[in-house]
Every structure is written in structure tokens, then in C-alpha cells.
Design an enzyme around this catalytic site. Structure first.
Site, PDB file in Angstrom:
ATOM      1  N   THR A   8       0.865  -1.187   0.000  1.00  0.00           N
ATOM      2  CA  THR A   8       0.000   0.000   0.000  1.00  0.00           C
ATOM      3  C   THR A   8       0.903   1.240   0.000  1.00  0.00           C
ATOM      4  O   THR A   8       1.350   1.669  -1.039  1.00  0.00           O
ATOM      5  CB  THR A   8      -0.973  -0.003   1.193  1.00  0.00           C
ATOM      6  OG1 THR A   8      -0.246  -0.241   2.408  1.00  0.00           O
ATOM      7  CG2 THR A   8      -2.039  -1.073   1.023  1.00  0.00           C
ATOM      8  N   LYS A  32       3.920  -7.087   3.937  1.00  0.00           N
ATOM      9  CA  LYS A  32       3.678  -5.679   3.646  1.00  0.00           C
ATOM     10  C   LYS A  32       3.344  -4.997   4.955  1.00  0.00           C
ATOM     11  O   LYS A  32       2.834  -5.619   5.890  1.00  0.00           O
ATOM     12  CB  LYS A  32       2.551  -5.482   2.628  1.00  0.00           C
ATOM     13  CG  LYS A  32       1.158  -5.926   3.046  1.00  0.00           C
ATOM     14  CD  LYS A  32       0.352  -5.006   3.936  1.00  0.00           C
ATOM     15  CE  LYS A  32       0.282  -3.597   3.404  1.00  0.00           C
ATOM     16  NZ  LYS A  32      -0.513  -2.720   4.367  1.00  0.00           N
ATOM     17  N   THR A  45      -2.065  -3.778  10.811  1.00  0.00           N
ATOM     18  CA  THR A  45      -1.772  -3.257   9.490  1.00  0.00           C
ATOM     19  C   THR A  45      -0.536  -3.824   8.871  1.00  0.00           C
ATOM     20  O   THR A  45       0.338  -3.119   8.427  1.00  0.00           O
ATOM     21  CB  THR A  45      -1.668  -1.752   9.440  1.00  0.00           C
ATOM     22  OG1 THR A  45      -2.846  -1.251  10.002  1.00  0.00           O
ATOM     23  CG2 THR A  45      -1.595  -1.239   8.036  1.00  0.00           C
ATOM     24  N   GLU A 105       5.988   4.561   7.459  1.00  0.00           N
ATOM     25  CA  GLU A 105       5.640   5.718   6.640  1.00  0.00           C
ATOM     26  C   GLU A 105       6.472   6.933   7.033  1.00  0.00           C
ATOM     27  O   GLU A 105       6.462   7.367   8.182  1.00  0.00           O
ATOM     28  CB  GLU A 105       4.153   6.025   6.779  1.00  0.00           C
ATOM     29  CG  GLU A 105       3.287   4.974   6.116  1.00  0.00           C
ATOM     30  CD  GLU A 105       1.813   5.152   6.387  1.00  0.00           C
ATOM     31  OE1 GLU A 105       1.020   4.523   5.670  1.00  0.00           O
ATOM     32  OE2 GLU A 105       1.455   5.905   7.311  1.00  0.00           O
ATOM     33  N   ASN A 154      -0.161  10.578   5.692  1.00  0.00           N
ATOM     34  CA  ASN A 154      -1.442  10.200   6.274  1.00  0.00           C
ATOM     35  C   ASN A 154      -2.499  11.292   6.162  1.00  0.00           C
ATOM     36  O   ASN A 154      -3.695  11.002   6.167  1.00  0.00           O
ATOM     37  CB  ASN A 154      -1.243   9.780   7.730  1.00  0.00           C
ATOM     38  CG  ASN A 154      -0.652   8.388   7.812  1.00  0.00           C
ATOM     39  OD1 ASN A 154      -1.354   7.400   7.648  1.00  0.00           O
ATOM     40  ND2 ASN A 154       0.646   8.307   8.018  1.00  0.00           N
ATOM     41  N   THR A 160      -6.405  10.930  -0.879  1.00  0.00           N
ATOM     42  CA  THR A 160      -6.304  11.790  -2.047  1.00  0.00           C
ATOM     43  C   THR A 160      -5.042  11.521  -2.836  1.00  0.00           C
ATOM     44  O   THR A 160      -4.889  12.005  -3.931  1.00  0.00           O
ATOM     45  CB  THR A 160      -6.322  13.275  -1.630  1.00  0.00           C
ATOM     46  OG1 THR A 160      -5.256  13.509  -0.705  1.00  0.00           O
ATOM     47  CG2 THR A 160      -7.643  13.632  -0.987  1.00  0.00           C
TER      48      THR A 160
END
Length: 408
Positions: free
Chosen positions: A158, A184, A195, A281, A403, A408
Site C-alpha cells: 500500500t 507488507k 496493518t 511511513e 497520512n 487523495t
């Protein structure tokens, strides 16, 4: 656990199709713009399996379907995974869609429905576009080539920046046995599972219940000891499949090579856990915390995870600031009984605290070491003989940006 390292060999070019009997594929079907988003792992024969799931009370439809499959016989022959859509919080329709994914996979691969697991990852609360899924599943043609294994590892991503794969070879009953894994995970990482998805393949001969025991224990020391942002997810799990095609005697706790197998499984899980933490991230640094001299392993792990999960510690590491006060503050917040007067802390092998008293160190040398991409924090409690570790990453401006703009 004492195991001869010589009995375990890391295969740098290995993958989830290296163990005998496995094939894989990853492809792009349109769930994510221009990226692979559907994949499958298939075994030539029904494989013994085990799984560990998220502890989030809100559990996604694919997870419920996979639980149903594994509970039937403790065997799997195929795993189908999509990314870009979590199929979570999608009501009864979402559950029906997950069961349809299972049925479509069973028909396409020619296996029993309860031999198919399904997994999804991505945005929560959006219906799965089943027309795309239906057309996509029938295009999946798994192969035993390494490049197809890599395509699967790409298809499950992702916000990840890198694929995460590892593979080991061991000797069981004098025969070569291989074990590999793919994962992942980048954001919302704070398992008891969270997650992250991980799929492990091995040609070891091991029954479902024995494999489940080993996986559950090892997950507690590896995947459950990573944290990126403290959030737990709805979808995530670790699944292990064992084809048995190495043709050894059945491996169980009485087997002479049991510890070798467990050590190899732990190395796979630990490798993947570290890769997930490192790919958090917006992350620029991997943080490893080791707690030594605790009264119990659980207490050591709890303190380690408290430290690595601290936003203040994470931001200090990102800023390359040797603010050890944030570390000792986290220790005190862990709710583990400690002696506040006997704590030692080393940061990048430099002693900053001894018997809970500050130590002089070279700021210039420390600054240089904190510029490295892997940061080690060691805490000595001087209370017992037990140890525990946890992994995480720094917290950067980029994390907020990723995040804030996820949909978007």
C-alpha cells in the site's frame, strides 16, 4: 534457545517459491492506478497451515473468511490478496464479497473452497469493486519463477516504499528444508497483529497444530514487537503454509531438529518485522530497543515496546538528538516494576546513563552516530536475567504528509 548457526543459511536470492511445491503471481487489475494490486500464492498439494490475526475488535471481512477456511481442516492450498481496498467495515455485502473471492479462487485454481484464504489491505469503508476482482482472479497464473514471487510481493503493498522478502535453508533429518516469507506494512503498525500482512511458505513436514503453536509464540516475539505509529488495524494477519514436500519425518517438539526449525521460523519473522519497521511511513531510521536484566521476558518486551513506541523518542531520533531523558521517561511509563536507581542506557553503543546517573559523552561523536540509518538503544535494568526487544522507526514530517493525504 541454542541452535548452531551453521545449520541455518540465509538464501539471499530465495523467495516464497523457493520451498518445494509453491508458486506465486502478482498483477495489476485496476484497484490501484498503474500498480500491481492482486496476487496469489498456490501450493501443489493441501498444505498444513497456521495463522495469527489482528486483535482489533473490528475485523475485516477477508479475515473472517480466512478464519473460517483454516478452522475447517487446518489446511490451505491458495491465498488470494488484493491491495488498494481493505474490504473492512463494508457490512454484509463486504462479507459476501470476501466469500465470493474465496469461491472464485477455488474454482480458478481447482481446489476446495475451504483450502483458500483471502486477504485485503487498503482504504477502509469502501465497497470492494467486485467486477474488477472477478475479471482479475481468472487472469492469475502462478509460476515457480523468482520474478513471479517478487511480483506477488509488489502486489500486496500500500504505502510501502519497498518489498519485504526473506528466505532461509536448514537441515532437518539430514535433508535440506527451506522456509521463506513476504510481508507488507508501513503505517498503522502496532500489532497484536496490525496493518501488516505476512505470508510464510516452507516445505517442512509439520502438522497444523504444531505449526500453530510455533507461529503464535514467535509472532509474540517478532511481529507483535514492532510499532510505527501505535495504531492497530482491522485486516491483518500472518499465515504460514507447510507443503511437507521436503519429505522429512514429521517435525514436532520431540523431533531432534525442532529447535532448528523454530529458529529458522523466528529468523524469517524477525527479518520481516525489521523490514516493516524500517519502512514505516516517512521513516528515515530503524530503531531497535533491547532491554536486558529484566525479571521476565514479558516485562522486558513491554518496556522495549514502550520506548520504541514513544512519539518523543521517535522525534528525538529523527532530529538526531541524544535526548536520553525521553528514553528513561518511557521506561517509567511502562507500568513494569523497576528499580529507578540501577538503570543503564546506551545509545549507539555510547553509555549515556549508568546506575541512573548521567554520563559524560562526546556530543560530536554521538551526533555522528545518530546520523546512521539503524539506531540501537540498550537498556540494562539489573533486576534479573531476562531480555526482550522491539523495533520501530523515527517519526518525521513526511509521516504527517502521507497520512493527511492518504485518500487523495
Amino acid at each position: 534457545m541454542m541452535v548452531k548457526v551453521a545449520s541455518i543459511t540465509k538464501l539471499e536470492d530465495g523467495s516464497i517459491v523457493t520451498p518445494k511445491g509453491f508458486s506465486a503471481i502478482g498483477t495489476a487489475i485496476g484497484l490501484k492506478k498503474g500498480k500491481k494490486d492482486l496476487g496469489a500464492i498456490v501450493c501443489d498439494t493441501p498444505a498444513s497451515c497456521a495463522a495469527v490475526y489482528t486483535t482489533n475488535q473490528i475485523q475485516a471481512a477477508p479475515l473472517q473468511v480466512t478464519k473460517d477456511s483454516i478452522a475447517t481442516e487446518g489446511k490451505l492450498q491458495a491465498i488470494i490478496v488484493n491491495s488498494g481496498n481493505a474490504n473492512a467495515c463494508t457490512g454484509m455485502k463486504g462479507l459476501q464479497d470476501a466469500y465470493e473471492m474465496r469461491a472464485l479462487g477455488a474454482e480458478h485454481f481447482g481446489v476446495k473452497e475451504n483450502y483458500v484464504a483471502v486477504a485485503s489491505t487498503g482504504v477502509i469503508g469502501v465497497p470492494l469493486p467486485m467486477e474488477i476482482i472477478r475479471k482479475g482472479i481468472v487472469t492469475l497464473i502462478p509460476a515457480k519463477e523468482e520474478n513471479e514471487a517478487h511480483s506477488f510481493s509488489e502486489a500486496i503493498l500500500t504505502t510501502d516504499l519497498i518489498t519485504k522478502e526473506t528466505c532461509y535453508e536448514m537441515i532437518i533429518d539430514g535433508k535440506k528444508v527451506t522456509i521463506a516469507g513476504v510481508a507488507k506494512g508501513s503505517g498503522m503498525i502496532h500489532p497484536n497483529m496490525a496493518t501488516m500482512l505476512s505470508f510464510i511458505t516452507t516445505d517442512a513436514h509439520i502438522e497444523h497444530d504444531v505449526l500453530q503453536t510455533a507461529l503464535s509464540q514467535i509472532t509474540n516475539h517478532t511481529f507483535n514487537q514492532i510499532t510505527v505509529d501505535g495504531d492497530t488495524s482491522t485486516n491483518d494477519m500472518v499465515i504460514a503454509m507447510a507443503s511437507g514436500l521436503s519429505e522429512t519425518k514429521p517435525i514436532d517438539m520431540e523431533h531432534a531438529d525442532w529447535e532448528t526449525f523454530v529458529f529458522a521460523l523466528q529468523k524469517v519473522c524477525e527479518d520481516l518485522a525489521k523490514k516493516i519497521a524500517q519502512d514505516g511511513e516517512g521513516a528515515t531510521k530503524l530503531i531497535e530497543v533491547n532491554v536486558l536484566g529484566a525479571q521476565t521476558n514479558e516485562e522486558a518486551k513491554k518496556i522495549a515496546k514502550q520506548i520504541v513506541g514513544s512519539s518523543l523518542v521517535k522525534t528525538a531520533i529523527h532530529g538526531e538528538d541524544p535526548n536520553w531523558g525521553r528514553i528513561i521517561s518511557s521506561i517509567g511509563q511502562s507500568e513494569v516494576a523497576i528499580n529507578p536507581n540501577t538503570i543503564d542506557i546506551t545509545l549507539q553503543s555510547i553509555v549515556v546513563l549508568k546506575n541512573s546517573e548521567p554520563q559524560m559523552f562526546s556530543e560530536e561523536e554521538m551526533k555522528m552516530r545518530l546520523q546512521e540509518h539503524e539506531i540501537m538503544i540498550d537498556v540494562y535494568l539489573h533486576l534479573g536475567e531476562e531480555t526482550g526487544s522491539a523495533w520501530g522507526c523515527d517519526l518525521s514530517y513526511e509521516y504527517v504528509k502521507i497520512n493527511a493525504c492518504y485518500r487523495t
